[in-house]
Motif scaffolding. Structure first.
Motif, PDB file in Angstrom:
ATOM      1  N   MET A 252       0.834  -1.193   0.000  1.00  0.00           N
ATOM      2  CA  MET A 252       0.000   0.000   0.000  1.00  0.00           C
ATOM      3  C   MET A 252       0.876   1.253   0.000  1.00  0.00           C
ATOM      4  O   MET A 252       0.647   2.185  -0.782  1.00  0.00           O
TER       5      MET A 252
ATOM      6  N   ALA B  89       2.385   1.888  -3.391  1.00  0.00           N
ATOM      7  CA  ALA B  89       1.399   2.410  -4.345  1.00  0.00           C
ATOM      8  C   ALA B  89       1.132   3.895  -4.084  1.00  0.00           C
ATOM      9  O   ALA B  89       1.071   4.702  -5.026  1.00  0.00           O
TER      10      ALA B  89
ATOM     11  N   LYS C 239      -7.344   8.955  -5.462  1.00  0.00           N
ATOM     12  CA  LYS C 239      -6.744   7.640  -5.706  1.00  0.00           C
ATOM     13  C   LYS C 239      -6.072   7.110  -4.440  1.00  0.00           C
ATOM     14  O   LYS C 239      -6.134   5.917  -4.152  1.00  0.00           O
ATOM     15  N   GLU C 240      -5.434   8.011  -3.708  1.00  0.00           N
ATOM     16  CA  GLU C 240      -4.795   7.615  -2.454  1.00  0.00           C
ATOM     17  C   GLU C 240      -5.839   7.093  -1.469  1.00  0.00           C
ATOM     18  O   GLU C 240      -5.637   6.062  -0.828  1.00  0.00           O
TER      19      GLU C 240
ATOM     20  N   ILE D  27      -6.960   3.636  -2.506  1.00  0.00           N
ATOM     21  CA  ILE D  27      -5.967   2.620  -2.145  1.00  0.00           C
ATOM     22  C   ILE D  27      -6.085   2.283  -0.660  1.00  0.00           C
ATOM     23  O   ILE D  27      -6.092   1.109  -0.276  1.00  0.00           O
TER      24      ILE D  27
ATOM     25  N   GLU E 244      -9.129   0.192  -0.069  1.00  0.00           N
ATOM     26  CA  GLU E 244      -8.915  -1.181  -0.544  1.00  0.00           C
ATOM     27  C   GLU E 244      -8.133  -1.998   0.482  1.00  0.00           C
ATOM     28  O   GLU E 244      -8.468  -3.146   0.768  1.00  0.00           O
ATOM     29  N   TYR E 245      -7.102  -1.410   1.047  1.00  0.00           N
ATOM     30  CA  TYR E 245      -6.269  -2.135   1.999  1.00  0.00           C
ATOM     31  C   TYR E 245      -6.908  -2.234   3.386  1.00  0.00           C
ATOM     32  O   TYR E 245      -6.570  -3.128   4.147  1.00  0.00           O
TER      33      TYR E 245
END
Length: 154
Positions: A64, A67, A108-109, A112, A115-116
């Protein structure tokens, strides 16, 4: 003869520049690796992670983090290009596109992180998961204090 000396000088300069850039990349990579190791130890202590949790968590957390770092590197490159341009050469449209792009980087951050979150939820208990953001902020503050204390402001 003069041409050969000029070519030799140019080749030597290119080699020196490449070696310097390579050393800087190694130094930057080593610096990031050192910070990551310190971060792991800090998080492990502050979140009270078991060995099993730490192994699973940091594998995911590092992915993460990588990314998010890549996204932020792209944003910095864009900002550097805009700020580095001579005055008056950037159009209003380019400023608008750059601004929108920087906002999209934040979106986008967040995506992410979201998602994690679900993946971390399988490893960390509820309290650890809740405290993760605070530990991240505290870690950042520790680094800033260290830099300030040691006069390494950049």
């Amino acid at each position: 003869m003069k041409r050969i000396c000029t070519i030799f000088t140019l080749v030597a300069l290119i080699c020196l520049t490449s070696a310097t850039a390579s050393a800087q990349n190694r130094d930057r990579k080593q610096f990031r690796d050192d910070i990551r190791e310190y971060k792991h130890n800090y998080f492990k202590q502050k979140l009270d992670l078991s060995r099993e949790q730490a192994n699973s968590f940091f594998d995911l957390y590092d992915k993460m983090d990588d990314a998010i770092t890549a996204l932020n590197d792209e944003a910095r490159t864009l900002e550097t290009r805009i700020y580095g341009a001579p005055d008056g050469t950037i159009t209003d449209i380019e400023y608008e596109v750059a601004t929108r792009t920087l906002i999209e980087v934040k979106e986008k951050e967040a995506a992410i992180e979201k998602e994690y979150y679900d993946k971390f939820n399988e490893i960390l208990n509820k309290k650890q998961l809740f405290e993760l953001r605070k530990v991240e902020r505290d870690f950042t503050m520790q680094l800033l204090k260290y830099q300030h204390k040691n006069g390494k402001k950049k």
